[in-house]
Write an enzyme that holds these catalytic residues in place. Structure first.
Site, PDB file in Angstrom:
ATOM      1  N   GLU A   2      10.220  13.794  16.915  1.00  0.00           N
ATOM      2  CA  GLU A   2      10.686  13.965  15.569  1.00  0.00           C
ATOM      3  C   GLU A   2       9.508  14.915  15.012  1.00  0.00           C
ATOM      4  O   GLU A   2       8.453  14.984  15.208  1.00  0.00           O
ATOM      5  CB  GLU A   2      10.409  12.661  15.133  1.00  0.00           C
ATOM      6  CG  GLU A   2      10.738  12.673  13.241  1.00  0.00           C
ATOM      7  CD  GLU A   2      10.617  11.230  12.834  1.00  0.00           C
ATOM      8  OE1 GLU A   2       9.660  10.526  13.068  1.00  0.00           O
ATOM      9  OE2 GLU A   2      11.541  10.759  12.222  1.00  0.00           O
ATOM     10  N   GLU A   8      10.395   0.122  10.355  1.00  0.00           N
ATOM     11  CA  GLU A   8      11.440   1.183   9.936  1.00  0.00           C
ATOM     12  C   GLU A   8      10.598   2.319  10.426  1.00  0.00           C
ATOM     13  O   GLU A   8       9.991   2.945   9.726  1.00  0.00           O
ATOM     14  CB  GLU A   8      12.134   1.156   8.698  1.00  0.00           C
ATOM     15  CG  GLU A   8      13.271   1.757   8.361  1.00  0.00           C
ATOM     16  CD  GLU A   8      13.330   3.159   8.045  1.00  0.00           C
ATOM     17  OE1 GLU A   8      13.277   4.013   8.863  1.00  0.00           O
ATOM     18  OE2 GLU A   8      13.215   3.579   6.830  1.00  0.00           O
ATOM     19  N   LYS A  22       0.819  -1.033   0.043  1.00  0.00           N
ATOM     20  CA  LYS A  22       0.140   0.004  -0.049  1.00  0.00           C
ATOM     21  C   LYS A  22       0.815   1.160   0.095  1.00  0.00           C
ATOM     22  O   LYS A  22       1.804   1.274   0.948  1.00  0.00           O
ATOM     23  CB  LYS A  22      -0.830   0.062   1.317  1.00  0.00           C
ATOM     24  CG  LYS A  22      -1.730   1.320   1.233  1.00  0.00           C
ATOM     25  CD  LYS A  22      -2.951   1.659   2.271  1.00  0.00           C
ATOM     26  CE  LYS A  22      -1.902   2.487   3.334  1.00  0.00           C
ATOM     27  NZ  LYS A  22      -1.637   4.080   2.740  1.00  0.00           N
ATOM     28  N   CYS A  34      13.708   9.790   7.957  1.00  0.00           N
ATOM     29  CA  CYS A  34      13.645   9.437   9.249  1.00  0.00           C
ATOM     30  C   CYS A  34      15.085   9.365   9.807  1.00  0.00           C
ATOM     31  O   CYS A  34      15.089   9.524  11.205  1.00  0.00           O
ATOM     32  CB  CYS A  34      13.143   7.981   9.188  1.00  0.00           C
ATOM     33  SG  CYS A  34      14.028   7.124   7.911  1.00  0.00           S
TER      34      CYS A  34
HETATM   35  P1  NAP Z   1       2.233   7.366   9.244  1.00  0.00           P
HETATM   36  O1  NAP Z   1       1.084   7.558   9.709  1.00  0.00           O
HETATM   37  O2  NAP Z   1       2.967   6.744  10.067  1.00  0.00           O
HETATM   38  O3  NAP Z   1       1.885   6.661   7.741  1.00  0.00           O
HETATM   39  C1  NAP Z   1       3.068   5.608   7.343  1.00  0.00           C
HETATM   40  C2  NAP Z   1       2.083   4.733   6.398  1.00  0.00           C
HETATM   41  O4  NAP Z   1       1.349   3.850   7.384  1.00  0.00           O
HETATM   42  C3  NAP Z   1       1.175   5.118   5.376  1.00  0.00           C
HETATM   43  O5  NAP Z   1       0.973   4.384   4.149  1.00  0.00           O
HETATM   44  C4  NAP Z   1      -0.228   5.140   6.112  1.00  0.00           C
HETATM   45  O6  NAP Z   1      -1.207   5.247   5.122  1.00  0.00           O
HETATM   46  C5  NAP Z   1       0.075   4.023   6.964  1.00  0.00           C
HETATM   47  N1  NAP Z   1      -0.985   3.772   8.091  1.00  0.00           N
HETATM   48  C6  NAP Z   1      -1.477   4.813   8.755  1.00  0.00           C
HETATM   49  N2  NAP Z   1      -2.193   4.578   9.876  1.00  0.00           N
HETATM   50  C7  NAP Z   1      -2.328   3.180   9.798  1.00  0.00           C
HETATM   51  C8  NAP Z   1      -2.840   2.104  10.565  1.00  0.00           C
HETATM   52  N3  NAP Z   1      -3.447   2.125  11.600  1.00  0.00           N
HETATM   53  N4  NAP Z   1      -2.639   0.906  10.118  1.00  0.00           N
HETATM   54  C9  NAP Z   1      -1.808   0.530   8.999  1.00  0.00           C
HETATM   55  N5  NAP Z   1      -1.214   1.587   8.357  1.00  0.00           N
HETATM   56  C10 NAP Z   1      -1.413   2.708   8.598  1.00  0.00           C
HETATM   57  O7  NAP Z   1       3.003   8.512   8.963  1.00  0.00           O
HETATM   58  P2  NAP Z   1       2.305   9.882   8.543  1.00  0.00           P
HETATM   59  O8  NAP Z   1       0.891  10.436   9.056  1.00  0.00           O
HETATM   60  O9  NAP Z   1       2.480  10.121   7.002  1.00  0.00           O
HETATM   61  O10 NAP Z   1       3.272  11.027   9.075  1.00  0.00           O
HETATM   62  C11 NAP Z   1       3.203  11.268  10.476  1.00  0.00           C
HETATM   63  C12 NAP Z   1       4.629  11.356  11.114  1.00  0.00           C
HETATM   64  O11 NAP Z   1       5.356  10.188  10.910  1.00  0.00           O
HETATM   65  C13 NAP Z   1       5.709  12.382  10.567  1.00  0.00           C
HETATM   66  O12 NAP Z   1       5.361  13.610  11.029  1.00  0.00           O
HETATM   67  C14 NAP Z   1       6.874  11.790  10.878  1.00  0.00           C
HETATM   68  O13 NAP Z   1       7.271  11.906  12.174  1.00  0.00           O
HETATM   69  C15 NAP Z   1       6.540  10.202  10.739  1.00  0.00           C
HETATM   70  N6  NAP Z   1       7.256   9.546   9.584  1.00  0.00           N
HETATM   71  C16 NAP Z   1       8.383   8.931   9.741  1.00  0.00           C
HETATM   72  C17 NAP Z   1       8.624   8.166   8.337  1.00  0.00           C
HETATM   73  C18 NAP Z   1       9.819   7.339   8.419  1.00  0.00           C
HETATM   74  O14 NAP Z   1      10.444   6.968   7.426  1.00  0.00           O
HETATM   75  N7  NAP Z   1      10.189   7.189   9.577  1.00  0.00           N
HETATM   76  C19 NAP Z   1       7.915   8.191   7.268  1.00  0.00           C
HETATM   77  C20 NAP Z   1       6.783   8.951   7.241  1.00  0.00           C
HETATM   78  C21 NAP Z   1       6.532   9.855   8.343  1.00  0.00           C
HETATM   79  P3  NAP Z   1      -1.691   6.694   5.001  1.00  0.00           P
HETATM   80  O15 NAP Z   1      -0.678   7.466   4.216  1.00  0.00           O
HETATM   81  O16 NAP Z   1      -3.005   6.612   4.119  1.00  0.00           O
HETATM   82  O17 NAP Z   1      -2.080   7.498   6.286  1.00  0.00           O
END
Ligand code: NAP
Ligand code: MG
Length: 498
Positions: free
Chosen positions: A400, A269, A194, A303
């Protein structure tokens, strides 16, 4: 819904964006079972660039069933390791042949400069497919020497873990897809991936290339949809053997809970708050440029961004002034403008999050040495920001931010254990960089820092051969290198009494 408004500077990706978009399930391009779609926007303007299927549990069920069929003695199980390698190499060639188009998709969807996508994201993705193509024929077990009385022949088999669910973020959309797909396919798994809702376009184009490469139906399924629905359906699915996730630590914990139902294997990760540590003997020009790039590369949406900057008090003022000077000169603008060095943040949500962190830093006493505001009044642009006078207890230092915001702190100590304690004062443990001319000190600090990656006199250096992942709350398991194959294989011990 608004009309689609494409940037006139697009030269390669316009035709794809204008298409009617479909997900790849069981070797066919399909709409969501519900018929629903959602809007994809350009973060430089907030305008619509496409609508894509809103896949949910029903679509995940179809994709998992297809992946299950392909795995359980189906089309993929009969494909030889050499043929798996050939298919991955073919996919690498196809990505390379469509590099400009994919780089434009990354730029207009994520906001990053086209030039950066072209020289960083895309070549790294191509290389990941090629590197893992090589591993497909080299996944082996071993023969073992038993100490039991009697004679036995014992050996191990390294077998694919099965149907793998993969959930990726928006910061490097295509590269994250490559990091996930390549090792799983090399190991002989089938996949349901996804894409992130903010950046689904390059994954959908990749799905076309997967088809063109000739992967059998059901081996690779690529879905678009939301985390709370499609993502949750993948991580909780009883027929998924393993889930691989990249994203926030908060959602990583939800994945672990959802995976408990059938105890599927999990690799994660997650977030980071990585230190860049500058010692007084460092080559200061290199260290200052390196510390700036450590945080400002990809707009801080990495990250492993060097978001905590520790400089020895003997060089601290010079370091802060140097990084602030670089920050002030970075040309912020739309990713498709060739003059742009830093694009917008990915979404209004991230814009609100990052700007509220900056406000919180100010209120708690940080001094803004550079940036601190938004750029323009259209799109999600934030100035490269340097906060100094920060202290270990501040929210901006502990959490973060995932944006172009670095928190600088001086240190007076020459004791390596004390320097390492400061670096390790975080729930995360993804990466760190150390800047010094003293090789002995560099390697001693590398041993003392608790993180999955330590860079010496560099930061953000990636290669398909280098394992990447986190200590502590930065994750479970490693991406890339030979190490990632452990995420996608089970070990079987076979023993015969002779
Ligand atoms: P996120 O919510 O963790 O999203 C990452 C992935 O997980 C997306 O594909 C998301 O789908 C999916 N996801 C969200 N909720 C889920 C659930 N309950 N069950 C399964 N999958 C789920 O990250 P974000 O909201 O885009 O960003 C929020 C914060 O996360 C950022 O500000 C940053 O601090 C952190 N982040 C870290 C990384 C990294 O590489 N470590 C990358 C991105 C973000 P959707 O996109 O449809 O929500
Ligand atoms: Mg989210």
């Amino acid at each position: 819904m608004d009309a689609i408004a494409l940037d006139p500077r697009l030269r390669h990706a316009g035709a794809f964006l204008a298409k009617s978009h479909r997900m790849l399930i069981d070797g066919k391009f399909v709409a969501a079972a519900s018929g629903k779609t959602f809007a994809v926007t350009n973060p430089a303007t907030g305008t619509l660039i496409a609508s894509v299927p809103e896949g949910d549990k029903a679509d995940v069920d179809l994709a998992v069933a297809a992946a299950r069929r392909a795995f359980d003695g189906g089309s993929w199980a009969k494909v030889s390791p050499s043929e798996r390698g050939r298919l991955l190499w073919k996919l690498a060639d196809l990505v390379e042949q469509n590099l400009e188009e994919l780089a434009e998709l990354e730029s207009i969807d994520n906001g990053k400069p086209y030039a950066v996508a072209r020289v960083a994201d895309l070549p790294l993705a191509v290389d990941m497919f090629r590197y893992m193509a090589g591993w497909a024929t080299k996944i082996t077990g071993s023969t073992l020497a038993l100490s039991l009385p009697g004679e036995y022949l014992s050996y191990t088999l390294r077998e694919p873990v099965g149907v793998v669910g993969q959930i990726i973020p928006w910061n490097f959309p295509l590269l994250m897809a490559a990091w996930k797909l390549a090792p799983a396919l090399a190991a002989g798994c089938t996949v349901v991936l996804k894409a992130a809702e903010q950046t689904p376009m390059s994954a959908l184009r990749l799905a076309e290339l997967v088809q063109e490469a000739g992967f059998p139906p059901g081996v690779v399924n690529i879905l678009t949809g939301f985390g709370e629905t499609a993502g949750a359906a993948i991580s909780g699915h009883p027929d998924v053997d393993k889930v691989a996730f990249t994203g926030s630590t908060e959602v990583g914990k939800l994945i672990v809970q959802a995976a408990a139902g059938n105890l599927k294997k999990v690799s994660l990760e997650l977030g980071g708050k990585s230190p860049a540590i500058i010692l007084p003997d460092a080559d200061l020009d290199a260290a200052i440029a390196g510390a700036a790039s450590a945080i400002f590369f990809n707009h801080g949406q990495c990250c492993c961004a060097g978001s905590r900057l520790y400089a020895h008090k003997a060089v601290y003022d010079k370091v802060v002034a140097g990084v602030a000077d670089i920050a002030a000169k970075i040309k912020v603008g739309p990713g498709l403008d060739p003059a742009t060095e830093m694009g917008p943040l990915v979404s209004d949500e991230q814009f609100a999050r990052v700007t509220s962190f900056i406000a919180d830093g100010r209120e708690s006493g940080a001094r803004v040495a550079a940036g601190g505001g938004r750029v323009g009044n259209l799109g999600y642009f934030v100035q490269p920001t340097v906060l100094e006078n920060t202290t270990p207890d501040m929210k901006v230092v502990r959490e973060e931010i995932f944006g172009p915001v670095v928190c600088a702190q001086p240190f007076g100590d020459d004791d390596l254990d004390a320097i390492a304690r400061q670096a390790n004062d975080t729930i995360y443990g993804l990466a760190a960089s150390v800047w010094t001319r003293n090789g002995g000190i560099a390697h001693k600090l590398a041993r003392r820092i608790r993180s999955g990656t330590v860079w010496l006199n560099c930061h953000n250096v990636f290669d398909a051969s280098l394992p990447f992942g986190g200590y502590k709350q930065s994750g479970w398991g490693r991406e890339m290198g030979e190490e990632v194959l452990h995420n996608y294989t089970e070990v079987k011990a076979v023993t015969q009494a002779l």
